[in-house]
Design an enzyme around this catalytic site. Structure first.
Site, PDB file in Angstrom:
ATOM      1  N   HIS A 122      -7.304  40.644  11.737  1.00 46.73           N
ATOM      2  CA  HIS A 122      -6.266  40.288  12.696  1.00 46.73           C
ATOM      3  C   HIS A 122      -6.211  41.418  13.734  1.00 46.73           C
ATOM      4  CE1 HIS A 122      -2.110  39.706  14.157  1.00 46.73           C
ATOM      5  NE2 HIS A 122      -2.125  38.504  13.620  1.00 46.73           N
ATOM      6  N   ASP A 199      -4.560  45.441   4.666  1.00 47.59           N
ATOM      7  CA  ASP A 199      -3.590  44.604   5.375  1.00 47.59           C
ATOM      8  C   ASP A 199      -3.262  43.435   4.443  1.00 47.59           C
ATOM      9  OD1 ASP A 199      -2.368  42.610   6.837  1.00 47.59           O
ATOM     10  OD2 ASP A 199      -3.732  42.733   8.550  1.00 47.59           O
ATOM     11  N   GLN A 202      -1.208  38.455   4.589  1.00 45.79           N
ATOM     12  CA  GLN A 202      -1.420  37.068   4.141  1.00 45.79           C
ATOM     13  C   GLN A 202      -1.603  36.966   2.627  1.00 45.79           C
ATOM     14  OE1 GLN A 202      -0.942  34.523   5.960  1.00 45.79           O
ATOM     15  NE2 GLN A 202      -0.973  35.444   7.992  1.00 45.79           N
ATOM     16  N   LYS A 225       6.644  36.725   6.302  1.00 48.92           N
ATOM     17  CA  LYS A 225       5.589  35.835   5.791  1.00 48.92           C
ATOM     18  C   LYS A 225       5.775  35.599   4.294  1.00 48.92           C
ATOM     19  CE  LYS A 225       2.193  37.462   9.189  1.00 48.92           C
ATOM     20  NZ  LYS A 225       2.077  36.349  10.130  1.00 48.92           N
ATOM     21  N   CYS A 363      -4.926  35.395  16.766  1.00 45.02           N
ATOM     22  CA  CYS A 363      -5.037  36.868  16.854  1.00 45.02           C
ATOM     23  C   CYS A 363      -6.281  37.381  16.154  1.00 45.02           C
ATOM     24  CB  CYS A 363      -3.796  37.569  16.291  1.00 45.02           C
ATOM     25  SG  CYS A 363      -2.312  37.205  17.194  1.00 45.02           S
TER      26      CYS A 363
END
Ligand code: PLP
Length: 405
Positions: A122, A199, A202, A225, A363
């Site tokens: 991302h 990261d 998600q 999220k 993104c």
């Protein structure tokens, strides 16, 4: 299939009608909806507890501080951190990564040094490293991936040199859905004495996370999220790493002692939490974690795995539909294209039928370049997504397909 773990009745917004159709919300990778308990926790704070934390000598400040710090403990426990001081509250994944990119790089990055990043990041886990590289005259090196969307781990091994200073990789690709082997990647990085940032934006809402088992040095994620509020997130960092790093933002709370010429800094986690934090959102975040744990992350992961299998099968049965991202190990995200139709047109037509998907580059422009496509349509699922939602998506695609030729 089993029932969705989260009932729609906990999410009033899911009752919305869109152009006279029931809303089918399939944009969960962008943000999830919030259960009533999260909204109530925020409202309760402003109605009954509002006060600034840590500094106040009065009842409300003490109450708010206690709840804020309790939430830090809750987050630490939720991701298996060794200590609550390893949890830094930030505005979200983006700010967490920027914090490390600025602070770690200031400490560790010199001209000619290298940072390894995957080619499927991302922009939030790419641009901060570009900025750091530019600032310190360092070089970025990229882990490639196959057409299916699987990282090339052999190529990754070859990227290490004596100048490698950090690895940054996404746990789950928001576009391809790929679940990356971040524990293996961290092990390889550590064998070269290199720390690893993951990261987790998600991943956290979809699978149990244990940062000590992953053995990553930094793990970043956003509350919004994972059924929590916007504007709040976490940087997890190993204590010794965070202790070694200089402060990111200067201001109140992050100091120990200040004179006109210089300051000394507070201990963790406060060293990295300058200024008044978003207390209400932290408490809402705590309610979101309670909500997730009420069902259990294993139950959610199992359900979404089944849902992904069902949705993949349903969508692949649609003529002319192709899925971008076919890794064997995927999270509940499906990017697709219908024939040569522009993803934006597909998304607009689906919206008219009440179906909320995301279109565009998500993104991740370098992923679009990799496949030579302008963007994709992305359907992403949550623990309240039902097979009926998937059926509605499949039927709607079949209905609009002739208009897209
Ligand atoms: N990383 C990934 C993989 C994401 O999907 C996102 C958001 O979509 C981000 C980072 C940025 O998250 P935020 O905008 O909450 O900071």
């Amino acid at each position: 299939m089993t029932q969705a773990p989260f009932p729609h009745t906990d999410f009033e917004i899911l009752d919305t009608k869109v152009y006279n159709h029931p809303l089918v919300y399939l944009d969960n990778a962008a943000t999830t909806q919030k259960p009533r308990t999260v909204v109530d926790a925020i409202s309760h704070y402003y109605t009954h507890l509002n006060s600034n934390i840590h500094r106040g000598a009065h009842y409300l400040a003490a109450q708010a501080t206690e709840l804020y710090e309790q939430t830090r403990h809750k987050v630490a426990q939720f991701i298996g951190a060794a200590k609550p001081c390893e949890i830094i509250f930030t505005r979200g994944t983006t700010e967490s990564i920027n914090l490390v990119a600025a602070s770690f790089s200031q400490m560790a990055l010199r001209e000619g040094d290298e940072i390894i990043v995957t080619a499927m990041e991302h922009h939030s886990n790419l641009v901060p490293w570009q900025l750091a590289a530019e600032r310190h005259k360092a070089v970025l090196r990229f882990v490639p991936y196959s057409d299916e969307g699987v990282l090339d781990i052999e190529a990754y091994r070859q990227l290490f040199t004596p100048r490698t200073r950090l690895v940054a990789a996404t746990h789950v690709s928001n576009t391809l859905g790929t679940v990356n082997p971040v524990a293996d990647m961290a092990r390889i990085a550590h064998s070269h004495g290199v720390p690893m940032l993951v990261d987790g934006a998600q991943a956290v809402a979809h699978t149990p996370i244990d940062v000590q088992a992953l053995d990553c040095d930094f793990y970043c994620f956003s509350a919004h999220k994972m059924y929590g509020p916007m504007g709040i997130g976490v940087l997890y960092g190993k204590e010794e790493r965070l202790n070694a790093m200089p402060p990111y933002h200067g201001g109140g709370e992050m100091i120990a002692d200040v004179s006109l010429q210089r300051s000394t800094y507070n201990v963790l986690p406060f060293k990295f939490e300058a200024g008044t934090p978003s207390v209400a959102d932290v408490l809402g975040f705590g309610a979101a974690i309670d909500y997730l744990q009420g069902v259990g992350m294993n139950v959610i992961a199992d359900y979404e795995k089944e849902l992904l299998r069902y949705a993949t099968e349903r969508l692949l049965s649609v003529e002319n539909l192709r899925i971008i991202g076919n890794a064997p190990h995927k999270a509940s995200v499906i990017s697709f294209l219908i024939g040569n139709a522009h993803p934006y047109d597909t998304g607009m037509l689906l919206d008219k039928l009440g179906i909320a998907v995301r279109t565009g580059h998500h993104c991740t422009q370098p992923i679009m370049d990799r496949y030579g496509i302008p963007g994709t349509v992305r359907a992403s699922f949550a623990a309240y997504t039902t097979t009926a939602d998937i059926d509605a998506l499949a039927s709607a695609i079949i209905r609009i397909a002739p208009m897209l030729q």
